[in-house]
Design an enzyme around this catalytic site. Structure first.
Site, short mmCIF file in Angstrom:
data_model
loop_
_atom_site.label_atom_id
_atom_site.label_comp_id
_atom_site.label_asym_id
_atom_site.label_seq_id
_atom_site.Cartn_x
_atom_site.Cartn_y
_atom_site.Cartn_z
N GLU A 252 0.81 -1.22 0.00
CA GLU A 252 0.00 0.00 0.00
C GLU A 252 0.84 1.27 0.00
O GLU A 252 0.30 2.37 -0.17
CB GLU A 252 -0.94 -0.01 1.21
CG GLU A 252 -2.04 -1.08 1.08
CD GLU A 252 -2.93 -1.17 2.29
OE1 GLU A 252 -2.53 -0.68 3.36
OE2 GLU A 252 -4.04 -1.74 2.17
N GLU B 258 7.79 -21.55 7.65
CA GLU B 258 8.01 -20.68 8.79
C GLU B 258 9.08 -21.22 9.73
O GLU B 258 9.60 -20.50 10.57
CB GLU B 258 6.72 -20.46 9.57
CG GLU B 258 6.25 -21.65 10.37
CD GLU B 258 5.08 -21.28 11.28
OE1 GLU B 258 5.24 -21.45 12.50
OE2 GLU B 258 4.04 -20.82 10.78
#
Length: 311
Positions: free
Chosen positions: A94, A125
């Site tokens: 963004e 992960e």
């Protein structure tokens, strides 16, 4: 392959984490009316801003350190797995339309790569080495900042990212939602927003995810304010890439200058649609090329460029 002993150790570790704690008072929540569940969940969410508020001095210190490095051309890199990784990618994605940054300036890395945004990548992960490889591809410098994000504060990918970045001389921030986390300990700036046990046991996309979103919003937004990407609370570096943003650009110029529609159109035409430059031509009484020069000399800070304008 993970051994039984490893599993037992992991279970014992999870038992110590606030974010994984079981809440017996909610053990029959599934039997409650929908409105009652919604009220409970809303009440839980309302506690998150207070938990963030307790860490504001630490957050502010981290932001000042990030802004100092980015002013020298450094990058802001988020690294996390699962929800934490997705939030980092979201915040990074963004920044270009909001602040007209290059996509390379704020980067979101998620364990397992872009596909992990929508599909879980098993085992990603758990790898510190994967994080190191992902960061090595970026060619870190001491002016860069790496933010490891992990609700538990124990995710190997996030810790590995911070450890690798610190070894390269980059600034490091560890954002977690448990006290005394390994992630915070590994970073230059440890930020632990302790939101407490979740409504659904261990579902850290809830309060922990909300807390991480709030902190990442602060890191990017206030850093961009410090870098001169705003004029007051106006997004003067907004990139007009669609009709809505083109309309917003005109409104921002109007709010900043009080000029009429025709003058705003002339200013935007003279500056190739650059909002900050258009404002400077109107308020500073300069032409497009002069506005561009003054902003370059002021490192993009509109107030400084206005002070340097002849008017």
């Amino acid at each position: 392959m993970t051994s039984n002993a490893d599993y037992r150790n992991l279970l014992a570790e999870l038992e110590t984490l606030t974010t994984e704690a079981f809440r017996p008072e909610l053990s029959e929540i599934d039997r409650l009316p929908t409105l009652e569940i919604a009220k409970i969940m809303n009440g839980e969410d309302a506690t998150v801003p207070a938990a963030v508020a307790e860490r504001l001095p630490l957050i502010a210190a981290a932001i000042d350190a990030v802004a100092e490095r980015m002013s020298r051309g450094g990058r802001l890199v988020y690294a996390g797995a699962g929800t934490a990784g997705r939030l980092g990618v979201l915040d990074a994605s963004e920044c270009p339309p909001t602040f007209n940054t290059d996509p390379s300036e704020v980067v979101g890395l998620i364990a397992g790569g872009p596909g992990a945004m929508v599909t879980s990548v098993e085992g990603a992960e758990d790898s510190k080495e994967l994080a190191a490889r992902d960061l090595a591809d970026l060619g870190l410098t001491p002016d860069d900042t790496v933010v490891g994000v992990s609700a538990s504060g124990r995710t190997p990918y996030a810790i590995g990212a911070v450890e690798h970045a610190r070894a390269q001389g980059a600034l490091t921030i560890g954002l977690s939602c448990n006290a005394d986390s390994a992630l915070a300990a590994a970073a230059d700036h440890g930020i632990e927003v302790v939101v407490g046990p979740e409504l659904l046991t261990g579902s850290t996309r809830l309060k922990a995810g909300t807390a991480q979103k709030l902190v990442l919003n602060m890191l990017s937004t206030i850093t961009m304010i410090r870098l001169g990407k705003t004029y007051g609370n106006l997004m003067v570096d907004v990139r007009a890439s669609n009709e809505k943003l083109r309309a917003r650009s005109r409104r921002i110029v109007s709010l900043a200058t009080g000029a009429g529609d025709e003058e705003i159109e002339r200013a935007l035409a003279a500056t190739d649609g650059e909002v900050k430059n258009a404002i400077l031509t109107i308020l500073g009484g300069v032409d497009g090329p002069t506005a561009a020069r003054l902003l370059e000399e002021s490192d993009g800070h509109l107030r400084a460029a206005l002070a340097a304008a002849p008017r």
